[in-house]
Design a protein around this motif. Structure first.
Motif, PDB file in Angstrom:
ATOM      1  N   SER A 176       1.703   6.523 -34.180  1.00  0.00           N
ATOM      2  CA  SER A 176       0.931   5.406 -35.068  1.00  0.00           C
ATOM      3  C   SER A 176       0.205   6.549 -36.296  1.00  0.00           C
ATOM      4  N   LYS A 177      -0.116   7.720 -36.015  1.00  0.00           N
ATOM      5  CA  LYS A 177      -0.708   8.645 -36.980  1.00  0.00           C
ATOM      6  C   LYS A 177       0.455   8.860 -37.946  1.00  0.00           C
ATOM      7  N   PHE A 178       1.641   9.011 -37.507  1.00  0.00           N
ATOM      8  CA  PHE A 178       2.826   9.447 -38.161  1.00  0.00           C
ATOM      9  C   PHE A 178       3.129   8.471 -39.224  1.00  0.00           C
ATOM     10  N   LEU A 179       3.011   7.230 -38.693  1.00  0.00           N
ATOM     11  CA  LEU A 179       3.504   5.901 -39.608  1.00  0.00           C
ATOM     12  C   LEU A 179       2.243   5.839 -40.612  1.00  0.00           C
ATOM     13  N   SER A 180       1.090   6.268 -40.110  1.00  0.00           N
ATOM     14  CA  SER A 180      -0.008   6.035 -41.189  1.00  0.00           C
ATOM     15  C   SER A 180      -0.054   7.256 -42.204  1.00  0.00           C
ATOM     16  N   GLY A 181       0.404   8.371 -41.656  1.00  0.00           N
ATOM     17  CA  GLY A 181       0.622   9.622 -42.921  1.00  0.00           C
ATOM     18  C   GLY A 181       1.713   9.051 -43.709  1.00  0.00           C
ATOM     19  N   SER A 182       2.937   8.306 -43.167  1.00  0.00           N
ATOM     20  CA  SER A 182       3.838   8.000 -43.975  1.00  0.00           C
ATOM     21  C   SER A 182       3.541   6.970 -45.092  1.00  0.00           C
ATOM     22  N   LEU A 183       2.828   6.016 -44.646  1.00  0.00           N
ATOM     23  CA  LEU A 183       2.132   5.068 -45.562  1.00  0.00           C
ATOM     24  C   LEU A 183       1.597   5.667 -46.833  1.00  0.00           C
ATOM     25  N   LEU A 184       0.325   6.634 -46.278  1.00  0.00           N
ATOM     26  CA  LEU A 184      -0.180   7.370 -47.451  1.00  0.00           C
ATOM     27  C   LEU A 184       0.589   7.974 -48.306  1.00  0.00           C
ATOM     28  N   SER A 185       1.461   8.760 -47.918  1.00  0.00           N
ATOM     29  CA  SER A 185       2.446   9.451 -48.726  1.00  0.00           C
ATOM     30  C   SER A 185       3.168   8.374 -49.872  1.00  0.00           C
ATOM     31  N   LEU A 186       3.620   7.279 -49.368  1.00  0.00           N
ATOM     32  CA  LEU A 186       4.403   6.407 -50.038  1.00  0.00           C
ATOM     33  C   LEU A 186       3.240   5.749 -51.094  1.00  0.00           C
ATOM     34  N   THR A 187       2.138   5.821 -50.709  1.00  0.00           N
ATOM     35  CA  THR A 187       0.853   5.206 -51.581  1.00  0.00           C
ATOM     36  C   THR A 187       0.737   6.359 -52.565  1.00  0.00           C
ATOM     37  N   ALA A 188       0.529   7.482 -52.297  1.00  0.00           N
ATOM     38  CA  ALA A 188       0.425   8.579 -53.298  1.00  0.00           C
ATOM     39  C   ALA A 188       1.548   8.764 -54.193  1.00  0.00           C
ATOM     40  N   MET A 189       2.821   8.505 -53.745  1.00  0.00           N
ATOM     41  CA  MET A 189       3.910   8.657 -54.468  1.00  0.00           C
ATOM     42  C   MET A 189       3.864   7.692 -55.693  1.00  0.00           C
ATOM     43  N   ILE A 190       3.624   6.235 -55.282  1.00  0.00           N
ATOM     44  CA  ILE A 190       3.408   5.019 -56.317  1.00  0.00           C
ATOM     45  C   ILE A 190       2.332   5.280 -57.328  1.00  0.00           C
ATOM     46  N   ALA A 191       1.279   6.004 -56.773  1.00  0.00           N
ATOM     47  CA  ALA A 191      -0.088   6.089 -57.471  1.00  0.00           C
ATOM     48  C   ALA A 191       0.290   7.196 -58.646  1.00  0.00           C
ATOM     49  N   LEU A 192       0.948   8.188 -58.173  1.00  0.00           N
ATOM     50  CA  LEU A 192       1.154   9.340 -59.217  1.00  0.00           C
ATOM     51  C   LEU A 192       2.346   9.254 -59.993  1.00  0.00           C
ATOM     52  N   GLU A 193       3.227   8.368 -59.672  1.00  0.00           N
ATOM     53  CA  GLU A 193       4.474   8.293 -60.346  1.00  0.00           C
ATOM     54  C   GLU A 193       5.238   9.520 -60.890  1.00  0.00           C
ATOM     55  N   LEU A 194       5.127  10.330 -59.834  1.00  0.00           N
ATOM     56  CA  LEU A 194       5.997  11.790 -60.093  1.00  0.00           C
ATOM     57  C   LEU A 194       7.000  11.905 -59.260  1.00  0.00           C
ATOM     58  N   PRO A 195       8.074  12.897 -59.378  1.00  0.00           N
ATOM     59  CA  PRO A 195       8.912  13.066 -58.680  1.00  0.00           C
ATOM     60  C   PRO A 195       8.477  13.721 -57.429  1.00  0.00           C
ATOM     61  N   HIS A 196       8.680  13.269 -55.985  1.00  0.00           N
ATOM     62  CA  HIS A 196       8.055  13.443 -54.932  1.00  0.00           C
ATOM     63  C   HIS A 196       8.371  14.028 -53.686  1.00  0.00           C
ATOM     64  N   ILE A 197       7.936  14.876 -52.974  1.00  0.00           N
ATOM     65  CA  ILE A 197       8.484  15.536 -51.912  1.00  0.00           C
ATOM     66  C   ILE A 197       7.577  15.662 -50.734  1.00  0.00           C
ATOM     67  N   ASN A 198       7.966  14.952 -49.348  1.00  0.00           N
ATOM     68  CA  ASN A 198       6.841  14.957 -48.554  1.00  0.00           C
ATOM     69  C   ASN A 198       7.420  16.131 -47.417  1.00  0.00           C
ATOM     70  N   VAL A 199       6.415  16.896 -47.054  1.00  0.00           N
ATOM     71  CA  VAL A 199       6.596  18.020 -46.297  1.00  0.00           C
ATOM     72  C   VAL A 199       5.833  17.995 -45.126  1.00  0.00           C
ATOM     73  N   LEU A 200       6.473  18.355 -43.887  1.00  0.00           N
ATOM     74  CA  LEU A 200       5.927  18.335 -42.641  1.00  0.00           C
ATOM     75  C   LEU A 200       5.256  19.802 -42.432  1.00  0.00           C
ATOM     76  N   THR A 201       4.093  19.863 -42.587  1.00  0.00           N
ATOM     77  CA  THR A 201       3.270  21.515 -42.340  1.00  0.00           C
ATOM     78  C   THR A 201       3.187  21.807 -41.051  1.00  0.00           C
TER      79      THR A 201
END
Length: 294
Positions: free
Chosen positions: A130-155
């Motif tokens: 559930s946390k991983f899905l939440s993090g994925s949704l936040l990533s998608l939200t940030a991607m749409i909001a910033l409108e930038l080329p986007h890379i998601n990294v698991l640190t």
């Protein structure tokens, strides 16, 4: 990443801190927003809380500090590589247009083709679907909001087993991942119920042997208490979020393990490719000679 770049030939990464709440750094800072304003100062002077102070600082940057910001950016050449370490408070990307306005200003200044957003998610989230899905949704939200080329990294992948990382990243869709989590929970619940029923049966047998005249317990009511609970009220919401992530099919992650140079190279190469960094530079052959790229 900065330290890793220092081990590579002809590679230098500059890092600037854009988080007014930062306290310590694991890297060399070129310039720091706290020279302009800091969360600590705002909390002391205005009596705001940590979150409100952070929002105030970023809004202050947009309204009063952009000349300061531009002066620092003007110190870098076309071939310099600069990472802006931004605040991690998600509201700045999803609810308040602060970061979007900052990106828009950078576009106006001519950096549009040289920017990529890197969204970092803690790999320890992999232990909780559930946390991983939440993090994925936040990533998608940030991607749409910033409108930038986007890379998601698991640190912090060095803190999670390699098998766990590979298993989670090999799942083809968020819906499949959630179904797998539900299946695991059902198996765990069934095992717990089986163990409890077995323990109750053993206890009842001992009681019947030692107290044969004792009034029997209401087995039906006891067993009803340990039957599997109804589907969580949040399950439908989680399923809807999973479906949304699958509909966009835009969220994927690169694992980053700071103890593995190949992992660092892969993330850095992806960032370079996204902004086409170095394509106009000469090729370094390793023997001190350079070959001009066509």
């Amino acid at each position: 990443m900065q330290s890793h770049a220092d081990t590579l030939p002809r590679r230098k990464i500059h890092v600037a801190n854009m988080d007014p709440a930062a306290e310590t750094f694991g890297y060399e800072v070129d310039f720091d927003i706290r020279e302009l304003i800091s969360v600590t100062d705002v909390m002391e002077e205005l009596g705001l809380g940590p979150n409100g102070s952070l929002v105030y600082c970023m809004e202050y940057l947009l309204q009063n500090g952009m000349q300061w910001f531009q002066d620092h950016l003007d110190e870098y050449g076309d071939d310099d590589y600069l990472i802006l370490d931004c605040p991690g408070q998600i509201e700045l990307y999803t609810h308040i247009p602060v970061m979007r306005q900052l990106v828009e200003t950078l576009r106006i200044w001519g950096f549009e083709s040289n920017m990529v957003g890197v969204f970092c998610v803690d790999a320890t989230f992999l232990t909780d679907t559930s946390k991983f899905l939440s993090g994925s949704l936040l990533s998608l939200t940030a991607m749409i909001a910033l409108e930038l080329p986007h890379i998601n990294v698991l640190t912090k992948c060095d803190l999670v087993s390699e098998d766990t990382v590979e298993t989670m990243l090999s799942v083809e869709s968020a819906t499949q991942l959630w179904d797998w989590e539900q299946h695991q929970q059902e198996r765990t619940s069934a095992d717990m119920i089986s163990d409890e029923l077995e323990a109750m049966a053993e206890e009842e047998q001992r009681q019947s042997q030692s107290q044969s005249q004792k009034k029997p317990t209401n087995d039906l009511s006891v067993r009803q208490n340990i039957t599997p609970s109804k589907e969580s009220k949040w399950s439908k919401l989680t399923a809807a979020i999973s479906s949304l992530l699958d509909d966009y099919t835009m969220v994927s992650f690169l694992p980053l393990n700071i103890n593995e140079p190949d992992s660092m190279d892969h993330v850095l190469a992806t960032m370079d490719h996204t902004i086409q960094f170095g394509e106009s530079q000469d090729v370094y052959t390793g023997d001190g000679a350079e070959e001009e790229q066509e």
